[in-house]
Design a protein around this motif. Structure first.
Motif, PDB file in Angstrom:
ATOM      1  N   ALA A  97      27.794  17.683 -19.907  1.00  0.00           N
ATOM      2  CA  ALA A  97      28.938  17.984 -20.771  1.00  0.00           C
ATOM      3  C   ALA A  97      30.160  18.415 -19.966  1.00  0.00           C
ATOM      4  N   GLY A  98      29.973  19.380 -19.058  1.00  0.00           N
ATOM      5  CA  GLY A  98      31.115  19.862 -18.286  1.00  0.00           C
ATOM      6  C   GLY A  98      31.820  18.767 -17.514  1.00  0.00           C
ATOM      7  N   PRO A  99      31.101  17.998 -16.678  1.00  0.00           N
ATOM      8  CA  PRO A  99      31.766  16.907 -15.954  1.00  0.00           C
ATOM      9  C   PRO A  99      32.404  15.864 -16.867  1.00  0.00           C
ATOM     10  N   THR A 100      31.779  15.603 -18.036  1.00  0.00           N
ATOM     11  CA  THR A 100      32.361  14.633 -18.960  1.00  0.00           C
ATOM     12  C   THR A 100      33.651  15.162 -19.569  1.00  0.00           C
ATOM     13  N   VAL A 101      33.666  16.432 -19.936  1.00  0.00           N
ATOM     14  CA  VAL A 101      34.892  17.033 -20.470  1.00  0.00           C
ATOM     15  C   VAL A 101      35.979  17.049 -19.398  1.00  0.00           C
ATOM     16  N   ILE A 102      35.618  17.324 -18.158  1.00  0.00           N
ATOM     17  CA  ILE A 102      36.605  17.288 -17.078  1.00  0.00           C
ATOM     18  C   ILE A 102      37.199  15.888 -16.950  1.00  0.00           C
ATOM     19  N   ALA A 103      36.338  14.868 -17.021  1.00  0.00           N
ATOM     20  CA  ALA A 103      36.791  13.492 -16.801  1.00  0.00           C
ATOM     21  C   ALA A 103      37.523  12.901 -17.990  1.00  0.00           C
ATOM     22  N   ARG A 104      37.110  13.270 -19.223  1.00  0.00           N
ATOM     23  CA  ARG A 104      37.628  12.565 -20.397  1.00  0.00           C
ATOM     24  C   ARG A 104      38.192  13.477 -21.478  1.00  0.00           C
ATOM     25  N   GLY A 105      38.039  14.791 -21.330  1.00  0.00           N
ATOM     26  CA  GLY A 105      38.437  15.697 -22.393  1.00  0.00           C
ATOM     27  C   GLY A 105      39.915  16.036 -22.399  1.00  0.00           C
ATOM     28  N   THR A 106      40.364  16.661 -23.494  1.00  0.00           N
ATOM     29  CA  THR A 106      41.746  17.134 -23.598  1.00  0.00           C
ATOM     30  C   THR A 106      41.879  18.453 -22.844  1.00  0.00           C
ATOM     31  N   GLU A 107      43.106  18.856 -22.600  1.00  0.00           N
ATOM     32  CA  GLU A 107      43.327  20.127 -21.915  1.00  0.00           C
ATOM     33  C   GLU A 107      42.806  21.291 -22.749  1.00  0.00           C
ATOM     34  N   ALA A 108      42.934  21.195 -24.071  1.00  0.00           N
ATOM     35  CA  ALA A 108      42.431  22.261 -24.937  1.00  0.00           C
ATOM     36  C   ALA A 108      40.903  22.354 -24.845  1.00  0.00           C
ATOM     37  N   GLN A 109      40.229  21.203 -24.827  1.00  0.00           N
ATOM     38  CA  GLN A 109      38.776  21.201 -24.692  1.00  0.00           C
ATOM     39  C   GLN A 109      38.349  21.796 -23.352  1.00  0.00           C
ATOM     40  N   LYS A 110      39.072  21.425 -22.303  1.00  0.00           N
ATOM     41  CA  LYS A 110      38.744  21.961 -20.981  1.00  0.00           C
ATOM     42  C   LYS A 110      38.934  23.478 -20.936  1.00  0.00           C
ATOM     43  N   ALA A 111      40.046  23.938 -21.478  1.00  0.00           N
ATOM     44  CA  ALA A 111      40.366  25.365 -21.418  1.00  0.00           C
ATOM     45  C   ALA A 111      39.341  26.202 -22.171  1.00  0.00           C
ATOM     46  N   TRP A 187      32.075   9.982 -28.911  1.00  0.00           N
ATOM     47  CA  TRP A 187      31.407  11.107 -28.226  1.00  0.00           C
ATOM     48  C   TRP A 187      32.072  12.379 -28.736  1.00  0.00           C
ATOM     49  N   VAL A 188      31.293  13.247 -29.355  1.00  0.00           N
ATOM     50  CA  VAL A 188      31.845  14.381 -30.092  1.00  0.00           C
ATOM     51  C   VAL A 188      31.185  15.682 -29.640  1.00  0.00           C
ATOM     52  N   VAL A 227      35.788  13.577 -27.755  1.00  0.00           N
ATOM     53  CA  VAL A 227      36.131  13.488 -26.329  1.00  0.00           C
ATOM     54  C   VAL A 227      36.435  12.029 -26.013  1.00  0.00           C
ATOM     55  N   GLY A 228      37.583  11.788 -25.372  1.00  0.00           N
ATOM     56  CA  GLY A 228      38.053  10.414 -25.221  1.00  0.00           C
ATOM     57  C   GLY A 228      38.658   9.956 -26.530  1.00  0.00           C
ATOM     58  N   ASP A 229      38.789   8.654 -26.694  1.00  0.00           N
ATOM     59  CA  ASP A 229      39.378   8.125 -27.923  1.00  0.00           C
ATOM     60  C   ASP A 229      38.322   7.932 -29.006  1.00  0.00           C
ATOM     61  N   LEU A 230      38.751   8.050 -30.253  1.00  0.00           N
ATOM     62  CA  LEU A 230      37.890   7.736 -31.379  1.00  0.00           C
ATOM     63  C   LEU A 230      37.445   6.281 -31.266  1.00  0.00           C
ATOM     64  N   HIS A 231      36.183   6.021 -31.509  1.00  0.00           N
ATOM     65  CA  HIS A 231      35.548   4.691 -31.441  1.00  0.00           C
ATOM     66  C   HIS A 231      35.343   4.188 -30.013  1.00  0.00           C
ATOM     67  N   ASP A 232      35.663   5.012 -29.013  1.00  0.00           N
ATOM     68  CA  ASP A 232      35.473   4.590 -27.618  1.00  0.00           C
ATOM     69  C   ASP A 232      34.371   5.420 -26.947  1.00  0.00           C
TER      70      ASP A 232
END
Length: 376
Positions: A97-111, A187-188, A227-232
């Motif tokens: 989860a952490g590496p995926t959020v770093i790679a594809r998440g929003t700044e709010a999700q990361k924070a 991915w949610v 995380v990332g785009d909807l439907h992606d």
């Protein structure tokens, strides 16, 4: 690829060894339940306070930004010190989860999420597999219907490790009506306390409840949690699995060498005996796994399917090692809680994280360039 350690590498190794020997927990980890969570999060919090948390994460996100070489040196000392298994309830958060959020998440999700993961304040589980959609992940049927600013989720997941004690779940669902296979997935981030979620632990044949079924009945998840785009979601999920198959299991791969040495000491087999020859073969295979681990971590440019080579070799060797342990122990193996438990757990190695058959298909088709397996 340079494998000769520098003086700085040796200083790092000594620092890691000294810290681990001074700080490793005295007692064994509980195998399940809330006690296992408390043990794992306490250990992670201690690692974080000592500057040994998020070793491969970028420093911009609170990690240590270690090179692959240094990461392997750390894990070699980690397993030698017999520190707690890396495959505990913090594994998904730190390595998926952490590496995926770093790679594809929003700044709010990361924070919000990254500090909690690093400090041991939140546990994650994975919601990918379903009944009928395990190795064939693209056939999943759990849905998320868009209603305003939320996704309304219905369906079922299975084999979700530590779902009974997790705070969040990396959840893969079908959000585009009428889509099929790899298209239309998302991915949610799922808060496991939301109304409509039911978790049913599954006891495995080793007698522990690491796994669970998770049911979703009109669970309302904010669209901001995508995380990332909807439907992606398929591309995001491939990011997650790449971390798992390439670097996430370094400690487990290196730990196997320690188990082989433990088994050699336990057997005390006479030189020239069939048992000694069998153990020598296992030692050689463990050394080969270690070499593959180094190659996978250091090869430049990285090749995307190296992880499948290591994953398959590790899974099959783990089963060989534990089968040998049972043969050597004989009837005493029935009452040896350590080796018998690990022997029963080892059966899952060729299933979890992509079955041995799936890994062979990946290697055949994508590494060796052989014709694709016929699809039904």
């Amino acid at each position: 690829m340079e494998l000769t350690p520098t003086s700085e590498d040796e200083a790092f190794r000594r620092a890691a060894r000294d810290w681990l020997l001074a700080n490793r927990p005295a007692g064994p980890a509980p195998r399940e339940g809330r006690a296992s969570r408390d043990y794992a999060t306490d250990w992670l919090a201690r690692c974080h306070a000592g500057g040994w948390s998020g070793l491969a994460w970028p420093s911009d996100y609170g990690g240590q930004g270690l090179s692959p070489e240094r990461l392997i040196l750390w894990y070699e000392e980690y397993v030698r010190a017999r520190a707690p298994s890396a495959l505990d309830c913090t594994f998904v958060a730190l390595n998926h989860a952490g590496p995926t959020v770093i790679a594809r998440g929003t700044e709010a999700q990361k924070a919000f999420h990254l500090p909690r993961i690093l400090e041991g304040r939140s546990i994650w589980c994975q919601g990918f597999s379903e009944p009928g959609a395990g190795s064939d992940l693209a056939s999943l049927r759990t849905t998320g219907r868009v209603e305003g600013d939320v996704l309304v989720v219905n369906g079922q997941k299975i084999w979700s490790s530590y779902a009974d004690i997790a705070d969040y779940q990396e959840l893969l669902i079908r959000t585009e009506p009428g889509s099929s296979r790899h298209k239309g997935l998302s991915w949610v981030i799922c808060d496991m306390t939301l109304p409509g979620i039911t978790v049913r632990p599954i006891e495995n044949m080793a007698g522990v409840t690491h796994f669970a079924e998770v049911f979703y009945d009109d669970v309302r998840i904010p669209l901001d949690n995508v995380v990332g785009d909807l439907h992606d979601g398929w591309s995001v999920a491939m990011t997650t699995l790449a971390f798992e198959r390439r670097t996430a299991a370094l400690a487990l791969q290196l730990e196997l060498s320690v188990k082989v040495e433990d088994l050699i000491a336990l057997a005390d087999a006479p030189a020239g005996s069939a048992t000694a020859a069998r153990l020598a073969d296992l030692r050689a295979e463990a050394a080969a796994i270690r070499a593959m681990t180094w190659r996978t971590a250091l090869r430049e440019p990285a090749t995307p399917f190296d992880g499948s080579l290591v994953r398959l070799s590790f899974a099959e060797l783990a089963q060989k090692v534990h089968r040998a342990a049972m043969d050597i122990l004989g009837p005493a193996g029935l009452t040896d809680g350590h080796w018998s438990h690990d022997y029963l757990e080892s059966y899952s190695e060729t299933i979890a994280g992509g079955t041995a058959e799936i890994q062979r298909n990946i290697i055949a088709e994508r590494v060796l360039g052989l014709p694709r397996e016929p699809r039904a």
